[in-house]
Every structure is written in C-alpha cells, then in structure tokens.
Design a protein around this motif. Structure first.
Motif, PDB file in Angstrom:
ATOM      1  N   ARG A  65     -49.763 -26.736 -31.306  1.00 38.48           N
ATOM      2  CA  ARG A  65     -49.555 -26.273 -32.687  1.00 38.48           C
ATOM      3  C   ARG A  65     -48.087 -26.372 -33.073  1.00 38.48           C
ATOM      4  O   ARG A  65     -47.751 -26.726 -34.196  1.00 38.48           O
ATOM      5  CB  ARG A  65     -50.044 -24.825 -32.822  1.00 38.48           C
ATOM      6  N   ASP A  66     -47.210 -26.009 -32.142  1.00 40.93           N
ATOM      7  CA  ASP A  66     -45.775 -26.149 -32.362  1.00 40.93           C
ATOM      8  C   ASP A  66     -45.380 -27.548 -31.890  1.00 40.93           C
ATOM      9  O   ASP A  66     -45.453 -27.851 -30.695  1.00 40.93           O
ATOM     10  CB  ASP A  66     -45.024 -25.083 -31.563  1.00 40.93           C
ATOM     11  N   PRO A  67     -44.965 -28.430 -32.804  1.00 44.64           N
ATOM     12  CA  PRO A  67     -44.683 -29.825 -32.428  1.00 44.64           C
ATOM     13  C   PRO A  67     -43.650 -29.980 -31.315  1.00 44.64           C
ATOM     14  O   PRO A  67     -43.635 -30.993 -30.620  1.00 44.64           O
ATOM     15  CB  PRO A  67     -44.165 -30.436 -33.731  1.00 44.64           C
ATOM     16  N   GLY A  68     -42.766 -28.981 -31.141  1.00 45.59           N
ATOM     17  CA  GLY A  68     -41.733 -29.094 -30.124  1.00 45.59           C
ATOM     18  C   GLY A  68     -42.164 -28.658 -28.741  1.00 45.59           C
ATOM     19  O   GLY A  68     -41.454 -28.904 -27.768  1.00 45.59           O
ATOM     20  N   ARG A  69     -43.346 -28.039 -28.630  1.00 47.27           N
ATOM     21  CA  ARG A  69     -43.770 -27.484 -27.346  1.00 47.27           C
ATOM     22  C   ARG A  69     -44.845 -28.372 -26.717  1.00 47.27           C
ATOM     23  O   ARG A  69     -46.027 -28.056 -26.744  1.00 47.27           O
ATOM     24  CB  ARG A  69     -44.268 -26.056 -27.513  1.00 47.27           C
ATOM     25  N   TRP A  70     -44.436 -29.482 -26.126  1.00 50.27           N
ATOM     26  CA  TRP A  70     -45.405 -30.408 -25.545  1.00 50.27           C
ATOM     27  C   TRP A  70     -46.244 -29.769 -24.447  1.00 50.27           C
ATOM     28  O   TRP A  70     -47.384 -30.153 -24.209  1.00 50.27           O
ATOM     29  CB  TRP A  70     -44.734 -31.677 -25.031  1.00 50.27           C
ATOM     30  N   GLY A  71     -45.692 -28.761 -23.765  1.00 51.86           N
ATOM     31  CA  GLY A  71     -46.441 -28.088 -22.694  1.00 51.86           C
ATOM     32  C   GLY A  71     -47.657 -27.331 -23.189  1.00 51.86           C
ATOM     33  O   GLY A  71     -48.565 -27.016 -22.414  1.00 51.86           O
ATOM     34  N   ASP A  72     -47.689 -27.036 -24.511  1.00 51.31           N
ATOM     35  CA  ASP A  72     -48.818 -26.304 -25.078  1.00 51.31           C
ATOM     36  C   ASP A  72     -49.992 -27.213 -25.444  1.00 51.31           C
ATOM     37  O   ASP A  72     -51.001 -26.745 -25.968  1.00 51.31           O
ATOM     38  CB  ASP A  72     -48.376 -25.537 -26.329  1.00 51.31           C
ATOM     39  N   THR A  73     -49.856 -28.506 -25.203  1.00 50.06           N
ATOM     40  CA  THR A  73     -51.004 -29.402 -25.356  1.00 50.06           C
ATOM     41  C   THR A  73     -52.161 -28.835 -24.541  1.00 50.06           C
ATOM     42  O   THR A  73     -51.969 -28.386 -23.406  1.00 50.06           O
ATOM     43  CB  THR A  73     -50.659 -30.816 -24.854  1.00 50.06           C
ATOM     44  N   SER A  74     -53.351 -28.837 -25.116  1.00 47.92           N
ATOM     45  CA  SER A  74     -54.524 -28.302 -24.416  1.00 47.92           C
ATOM     46  C   SER A  74     -55.343 -29.457 -23.844  1.00 47.92           C
ATOM     47  O   SER A  74     -55.560 -30.467 -24.516  1.00 47.92           O
ATOM     48  CB  SER A  74     -55.374 -27.489 -25.387  1.00 47.92           C
ATOM     49  N   THR A  75     -55.805 -29.305 -22.593  1.00 46.11           N
ATOM     50  CA  THR A  75     -56.621 -30.351 -21.980  1.00 46.11           C
ATOM     51  C   THR A  75     -57.612 -29.732 -21.003  1.00 46.11           C
ATOM     52  O   THR A  75     -57.625 -28.522 -20.786  1.00 46.11           O
ATOM     53  CB  THR A  75     -55.744 -31.401 -21.277  1.00 46.11           C
ATOM     54  N   THR A  76     -58.445 -30.577 -20.425  1.00 47.46           N
ATOM     55  CA  THR A  76     -59.474 -30.128 -19.484  1.00 47.46           C
ATOM     56  C   THR A  76     -59.427 -30.987 -18.223  1.00 47.46           C
ATOM     57  O   THR A  76     -58.840 -32.081 -18.218  1.00 47.46           O
ATOM     58  CB  THR A  76     -60.875 -30.262 -20.105  1.00 47.46           C
ATOM     59  N   ALA A  77     -60.092 -30.514 -17.170  1.00 45.32           N
ATOM     60  CA  ALA A  77     -60.143 -31.303 -15.932  1.00 45.32           C
ATOM     61  C   ALA A  77     -60.841 -32.641 -16.169  1.00 45.32           C
ATOM     62  O   ALA A  77     -60.423 -33.677 -15.635  1.00 45.32           O
ATOM     63  CB  ALA A  77     -60.868 -30.505 -14.845  1.00 45.32           C
ATOM     64  N   ALA A  78     -61.894 -32.639 -16.979  1.00 42.61           N
ATOM     65  CA  ALA A  78     -62.615 -33.887 -17.255  1.00 42.61           C
ATOM     66  C   ALA A  78     -61.723 -34.892 -17.982  1.00 42.61           C
ATOM     67  O   ALA A  78     -61.761 -36.100 -17.690  1.00 42.61           O
ATOM     68  CB  ALA A  78     -63.865 -33.601 -18.076  1.00 42.61           C
ATOM     69  N   ASP A  79     -60.906 -34.402 -18.908  1.00 41.39           N
ATOM     70  CA  ASP A  79     -60.011 -35.307 -19.630  1.00 41.39           C
ATOM     71  C   ASP A  79     -58.880 -35.822 -18.734  1.00 41.39           C
ATOM     72  O   ASP A  79     -58.432 -36.971 -18.879  1.00 41.39           O
ATOM     73  CB  ASP A  79     -59.436 -34.625 -20.873  1.00 41.39           C
ATOM     74  N   VAL A  80     -58.408 -35.001 -17.813  1.00 46.66           N
ATOM     75  CA  VAL A  80     -57.372 -35.484 -16.887  1.00 46.66           C
ATOM     76  C   VAL A  80     -57.942 -36.598 -16.008  1.00 46.66           C
ATOM     77  O   VAL A  80     -57.253 -37.582 -15.701  1.00 46.66           O
ATOM     78  CB  VAL A  80     -56.800 -34.332 -16.033  1.00 46.66           C
TER      79      VAL A  80
END
Length: 298
Positions: free
Chosen positions: A166-181
């Motif tokens: 949501r905050d464009p500067g916080r790349w670590g806040d990208t949300s993902t899942t084990a299946a997507d990794v």
C-alpha cells in the motif's frame, strides 16, 4: 568452489522448536531503509555455483511440518518437483504473508525481463540477492517503478495472490504466498533465458553474513550442504511479529523448489525463529530424491 563462512559464535544446531516460545522477550526495533522500506534483522551469505552432478539418494517419506511447530506460529510450506511438474507437499500454501526480502526476487526478475541486468545494476542485484542488501534494493525498486514491479510480475508469472504494498516505498510489505513463491522460482528455472538465469542463480548460491551483519544461514541453507541449494532468505520484525522465510531450489540438479513462510512471536527472538525454520526445512527435504554434489574425484 567457495565455501560458506560459518559464524562460530552462532552454531546452527537444531533445537526443539518449542524452545523458541520460551526464549525471553526481546524488543526489536524494525529497521527502515532509506526509502522507508521495512528491512530485515540479521542473516548470512557465500558463493557456491555447483557443477551439475551424479548421485541420487532416496530417503524417508516427507515428514509433516504442521505437527512440529507451536500453535502460535503461522506457517505455510510448499515443495514442488520441477521434473514432474507437481507439488510433493504443501500446507496453507495460499495463506498471505509479508514478502519482506522475497520482493527482491521480483525486482531482479523484472530487471532481467526488461534487459536491464547490465551496468551498475549487475553489482546492485548481486548485493541485493546474495547479502540481502536493502540499500541496493531501495535504489533498484525506485528506479524500476516501485509497485509496478509487482504488478508486472503478477502478469508475467501468473502469480495468483501477490499484491503490491500500500505504501509505495515499503517493498517489504508486498504480500505473497508459498504457492506464488514456487511460481517465481519456476519462472526463473524454466522461462528465463539461460544467461539471465545463471546470473541470478549465481547470486542465490551465496550465504554467510547479510549486508546488515545478520546471520542468514538458516532453514534451507542449514539443511543441505553447499552446492545443493540456491536460496533467498527473508526476515523482519515487528509488525506485529517476526516474519522469517526460507525459500529456494534444492538438489545439485535444482530439481525441487522448497518454500517455508512464517510469522512467529517476538518473544522467541530472531534466533528462536530461525531454529524453527531450520527444523521445518530439514523436515521438508527429508523425503526428497536429492541429487548430491560430487566434490573432488578418485
């Protein structure tokens, strides 16, 4: 082949995972990168690009990981066989987690797709992947479009539940899942041109100390010898807990993708959380037909 540097003051031993919940409460301040990026706390890096080689060992069937972790730990796992194009095991693989430094895989693959693994980008990508350097990630994230990197990856790799921060500067806040990794590693191995793939895998074959001094030798890298993993670790605290992930390709032939994502209580500390992930990783690889690297000769 360069060998990993072990930190002799922090031996990687498998301690009962329940101990992690009893470790004294440690208040950890979350580090913030130059671009306001949620960064990690402390893991490891060294280079080892193995020759593809011979012996295959079949061991016991996969062990369940769910029964081995305390109830207050959120855990998602996935093991995917690239040769058979099928999951070997999976658990809560669609549960979302903060990607933390796994976002660096998206930055690197996006640069590769745009033909930008050149010039100053090359050493930055190397530092970003091998030593999990957040400064390099901040620079590349900003220059390459920030959240648009994630949106492009979703389209190009067919990611199902990965969402930009949501905050464009916080790349670590990208949300993902084990299946997507799993899908990200599958893309690197099966879709990327060989030259680009080899650049990224060389960077993922290193571990020892992260750029911030963190010992990142845990999980997959502690479960297998050098030359039998290409890994990206991730860690951060405390929003509101420890996010500690271990992911990568395993086996000298890079046959399997192994992913373990976790959110763990602050009370266990980084050491407790990484011990949990090492135990989980050992369970995940225990039943795999691992092709081992042959070192030396007769």
């Amino acid at each position: 082949m360069r060998q990993r540097r072990r930190d002799l003051t922090e031996p990687v031993t498998v301690i009962g995972v329940a101990v992690a919940a009893l470790v004294a409460v440690v208040v950890v301040l979350q580090s913030v990168g130059a671009a306001g990026v949620a960064t990690a706390q402390r893991p490891v890096t060294t280079t080892a690009v193995p020759p593809p080689p011979p012996t295959t060992t079949v061991v016991a069937p996969p062990t369940s990981t769910k029964a081995t972790v305390p109830a207050d730990i959120q855990l998602a796992t996935a093991v995917y066989d690239l040769r058979e194009n099928a999951f070997v095991s999976r658990s809560d693989e669609d549960q979302p987690f903060a990607a933390e430094s796994l976002t660096k895989l998206l930055i690197a693959t996006d640069l590769a797709a745009a033909g930008k693994l050149t010039g100053d980008n090359l050493p930055r990508v190397q530092r970003m992947l091998s030593t999990s350097d957040d400064t390099a990630a901040n620079q590349l994230w900003t220059a390459d479009g920030g959240p648009q990197i994630v949106s492009r990856a979703v389209r190009s790799m067919g990611l199902k539940r990965t969402i930009p921060p949501r905050d464009p500067g916080r790349w670590g806040d990208t949300s993902t899942t084990a299946a997507d990794v799993v899908r990200i590693y599958q893309h690197i191995v099966t879709t990327m041109p060989a030259a680009q793939r080899d650049v990224l895998l060389a960077d993922l074959a290193t571990t020892a100390r992260a750029a911030d001094g963190t010992n990142q030798d845990f999980g997959i890298t502690a479960a297998l010898p050098d030359g039998e993993w290409w890994a990206k670790q991730a860690w951060a605290c405390c929003r509101p807990a420890w996010d500690v992930h271990t992911t990568g390709l395993v086996g000298a032939d890079r046959r399997y993708v192994v992913v373990a994502l976790s959110q763990q209580p602050v009370a266990g500390g980084f050491g407790g959380a990484t011990r949990v992930m090492t135990t989980v990783a050992k369970n995940l690889v225990a039943g795999l037909q691992i092709q081992h690297q042959v070192v030396g000769g007769a």
